[in-house]
Design an enzyme around this catalytic site. Structure first.
Site, PDB file in Angstrom:
ATOM      1  N   ASP A 293       0.868  -1.168   0.000  1.00  0.00           N
ATOM      2  CA  ASP A 293       0.000   0.000   0.000  1.00  0.00           C
ATOM      3  C   ASP A 293       0.917   1.233   0.000  1.00  0.00           C
ATOM      4  O   ASP A 293       2.142   1.129   0.081  1.00  0.00           O
ATOM      5  CB  ASP A 293      -0.957  -0.009   1.191  1.00  0.00           C
ATOM      6  CG  ASP A 293      -2.197   0.851   0.897  1.00  0.00           C
ATOM      7  OD1 ASP A 293      -2.146   1.662  -0.058  1.00  0.00           O
ATOM      8  OD2 ASP A 293      -3.203   0.726   1.602  1.00  0.00           O
TER       9      ASP A 293
HETATM   10  C1  BGC Z   1      -5.083   3.096   0.085  1.00  0.00           C
HETATM   11  C2  BGC Z   1      -5.203   2.026  -0.987  1.00  0.00           C
HETATM   12  C3  BGC Z   1      -5.106   2.652  -2.337  1.00  0.00           C
HETATM   13  C4  BGC Z   1      -3.807   3.412  -2.440  1.00  0.00           C
HETATM   14  C5  BGC Z   1      -3.573   4.041  -3.798  1.00  0.00           C
HETATM   15  C6  BGC Z   1      -3.886   3.981  -0.134  1.00  0.00           C
HETATM   16  O1  BGC Z   1      -3.881   5.061   0.729  1.00  0.00           O
HETATM   17  O2  BGC Z   1      -5.048   2.480   1.349  1.00  0.00           O
HETATM   18  O3  BGC Z   1      -6.406   1.335  -0.846  1.00  0.00           O
HETATM   19  O4  BGC Z   1      -5.208   1.674  -3.330  1.00  0.00           O
HETATM   20  O5  BGC Z   1      -3.793   4.433  -1.467  1.00  0.00           O
HETATM   21  O6  BGC Z   1      -4.420   5.070  -4.054  1.00  0.00           O
END
Ligand code: BGC
Length: 744
Positions: A293
């Site tokens: 993530d």
């Molecule tokens: C979130 C993810 C997301 C990623 C990219 C993160 O802050 O937890 O679910 O896919 O950002 O946008």
């Protein structure tokens, strides 16, 4: 052939040869015998260490980043081979140019992958996933994911960071809107449906995008419902309730997995070998690549399990993380770590191989621009069939929570007062994580009503979502007094749920509850339409409203869909995928709890209960009304004793006892009465959605097998145990009829 044509064909031949020379190792000419593995190997053999690390690096562009952008100048990064994938970059025009840099200006011309959070639609926005889960309609979930994929793939994307399959029993956690709610069985079926929808007939088709199951693992169980917080649960609990939806999505073919921000048993998920290696790859057989993530490698320094980012990168790589999202940790430190022997060449090659394999499967080496077709983009985005599907799925997601005096459906001739801060709103309707969606494309509830209403509509805003301004109450009260019926549209702002939006107060914000109370004082029927991203605590609304519709965030077609429900041209059939607590103090409150040694007994003080509240939620899991009524016959089984490899058929007759046709979600639950470890008081094991005409009776048959009764036993093996089981059938988790069976 004249001279000019000859020259042209000679040039084409040369260009073709040049193409072959450039791509000969990786491109598959027609009839070529090379397997993807051979092509990956031959490409890998040509790569420098830095080029390999580049493939393991994912950066965001400037578009809609979900956190601080710690890298700038991504075009230079592409050119230098410093990154092999980008996210938050979409549209044909934009991705074509970025891809051009990758395949024309880099040494090895390896195409980029473009990813984006396409969670519940790309341009045509569908209900938020929690709302869509309320439809209990797997075909609908697959269809909305498919349409999202068609649109995203038409806009240059190859990859969505979805589905989120995190089970959650705590509505304080704002991201609950992005999942399927509290139940593992429903969560598994929806996870599979969504993966099927996104990936369609397979990677490489231009109407599909690859799925990314997230957030692995147990991200939906942060302590206190506070986003990113510590997760603490036993391995047994994890495997029984939280792991299955990830496993189901992987079994359905999800190409990628995203790690979660939280720790698990003391080790951050992004550096957790047990989760990534032992369970994900060894036990579940996952073959795709794992991405972190957003900067979650870097964040392991804050978790306090590594001294610096370099060590964090080593922990992640050694645990099995293939791609670093946005943190630039691999980029900055992996070469040094390799030199020091802290990571191995083999691990790096394995990660790169997994990523390249997918680029080949996507067909990007044959045609890096295959997802960049401007005509297709124009044709697919917000197309008429997509909007029609969005309207249909939105209607299916609505849950009728209350309907006294048959206040609904509305008459089209009634004098209507439409009140509330969200009645004429469009910008919030797309909800959180709405990709390229725009409120400008949404139909407000007021517009939806006006399109169908024949009588008079008087709209008054009444108050805002937030704040304590009651100056609009008087006008709202007068409008209600002058009307036959009042429709009040209240709820949250879309920004109040989603990532980083945990709350301790999940009642209706501001003075909205007071507005409803005031309107109820007119004595007119008050129909409350709720728009929100999580279960709310709304005992006063329940007391004051004549009817309540839970409408979540329904997306682009909100107003049309809700008007269909309010006027009864669509009879609501949604059922809650998550319990609505009576108070925050009850949380977590969920239907499949374990029994205790002192189960609740109203006549005994010394049993498991609160002294100031019932144990039960306000509205339980599986609950939802219809404009008609259903009566259940007693369930029967074709045999009461059965053995392994045998099936028990559970039959139940359901009758539509009302005046209009309607759909009912018939739910099957099981309780293992004696286990070597404590078992839930009920667990969903199946459901069927059935349409019944007024007066019609249908007998439904469910099949239960020994495999449906398996769990993690005392010795941690997975299997069933002989004994007695209570089988329950009904239209809600709290309204079931029982029959006993036994497994030999
Ligand atoms: C979130 C993810 C997301 C990623 C990219 C993160 O802050 O937890 O679910 O896919 O950002 O946008």
């Amino acid at each position: 052939m004249n001279l000019r044509n000859k020259a042209l064909s000679a040039t084409l031949l040369l260009l073709g040869l040049a193409g072959c020379i450039t791509f000969s190792a990786y491109k598959t000419p027609k009839g070529a015998e090379k397997t993807i593995d051979q092509r990956v190997d031959s490409l890998l053999a040509k790569m420098t260490l830095q080029e390999k690390i580049g493939q393991m690096t994912l950066y965001t562009t400037d578009w809609g980043a979900t956190g601080p952008t710690i890298r700038e100048g991504y075009t230079n990064d592409i050119r230098s081979g410093a990154c092999g994938a980008l996210f938050n970059s979409h549209t044909v025009e934009f991705t074509r140019e970025l891809q051009r840099v990758a395949v024309e200006e880099t040494r090895l011309k390896i195409p980029l992958i473009f990813g984006y959070d396409v969670i519940h639609g790309y341009k045509t926005i569908f209900p938020i996933p929690l709302g869509e889960a309320a439809a209990w309609d797997l075909a609908a979930a697959e269809q909305s994911a498919h349409i999202a994929a068609v649109e995203a793939a038409a806009s240059g994307l190859h990859w969505t960071f979805a589905p989120m399959v995190d089970i959650c029993r705590d509505p304080r956690w704002g991201r609950v809107m992005e999942g399927a709610g509290e139940d593992t069985y429903l969560g598994c079926r929806l996870a599979e449906a969504r993966v099927r929808g996104f990936q369609g007939k397979g990677l490489g088709n231009t109407d599909a995008v690859m799925a990314c199951v997230k957030h692995y693992a147990a991200y939906g169980a942060p302590m206190g419902g506070r986003d990113y917080n510590t997760v603490e649960m036993s391995d047994r609990y994890f495997r029984e309730f939280y792991l299955p939806p990830y496993a189901a999505a992987i079994k359905a073919g999800a190409a990628t997995v995203m790690t979660s921000f939280n720790d698990f048993d003391g080790v951050p998920a992004t550096g957790n070998k047990y989760l990534l290696n032992d369970i994900l790859r060894d036990e579940l057989g996952f073959k795709g690549f794992v991405v972190t993530d957003y900067t979650s490698i870097n964040e392991m320094t804050s978790h306090g399990v590594v001294a610096n980012e370099k060590e964090a990168g080593e922990l992640a790589l050694n645990a099995g993380v293939d791609m670093d999202m946005q943190g630039a940790v691999y980029q900055r430190f992996t070469a040094e770590s390799l030199k020091e022997g802290k990571v191995s060449q083999k691990e790096i090659d394995t990660a790169v191989r997994r990523i390249l394999r997918i680029k080949f499967e996507l067909g990007l080496f044959e045609d890096p621009y295959k997802f960049c077709n401007a005509a297709r983009e124009k044709r697919e985005l917000l197309s008429k069939p997509h909007r029609e599907a969005a309207r249909d799925i939105a209607r299916k997601s609505v849950v009728l929570l209350k309907n006294e005096r048959e206040a609904l459906p509305l008459s089209k001739d009634a004098k209507l007062a439409v009140i509330g801060p969200l009645a004429d709103n469009t910008s919030d309707l797309i909800g959180p994580w709405s990709a390229a969606g725009s409120g400008d494309d949404c139909v407000s509830l007021l517009a939806g009503l006006k399109a169908q209403h024949k009588g008079k509509i008087n709209y008054v805003k009444g108050c805002d979502v937030e704040g304590d301004d009651r100056s609009g109450f008087t006008a709202a009260f007068s409008a209600a007094q002058a009307a036959d019926v009042v429709v009040v549209v209240v709820g949250e702002r879309a920004t109040m749920s989603g990532e980083a939006t945990s709350k301790v107060d999940i009642g209706l914000p501001g003075v909205q509850s007071l507005l409803i109370e005031k309107l109820a004082a007119t004595g007119k029927p008050v129909i409350v339409v709720l728009m929100n991203g999580r279960p709310l605590v709304i005992p006063e609304v329940d007391k004051n409203a004549t009817a309540i519709l839970e409408a979540w965030w329904l997306g682009t077609e909100t107003g049309n869909a809700l008007a269909d429900v309010l006027y009864g041209s669509y009879n609501p059939s949604g059922k809650l995928p998550m319990s609505f607590p009576r108070s925050v103090g009850q949380i977590p409150v969920f239907y499949n709890e374990k029994s205790t040694g002192r189960p609740f007994d109203p006549n005994s003080k010394w049993t498991s209960k609160y002294i100031d509240s019932p144990n039960t939620p306000l509205y339980p899991f599986g609950y939802g009304l219809s404009f008609t009524t259903f009566q259940y016959g007693a369930p029967t089984v074709h045999k009461t004793r059965f053995r392994k490899r045998e099936i028990v058929k559970v039959q139940v007759a359901v009758t539509n006892t009302g005046k209009v046709a309607g759909e009912e979600v018939v739910q099957l639950y099981v309780r293992d009465l004696v286990g070597s470890v404590t078992r839930p008081v009920k667990e969903l094991k199946g459901f069927q959605k059935v349409m019944l005409q007024a007066g019609e009776t249908r007998t439904l048959v469910f099949e239960l097998g020994e495999e449906d009764l398996r769990f993690y036993r005392f010795d941690s093996t997975f299997g069933s145990e002989p004994g007695e089981f209570d089988v329950m059938v009904g239209g809600s988790s709290d309204e079931v009829q029982h029959i006993r069976i036994s497994l030999d």
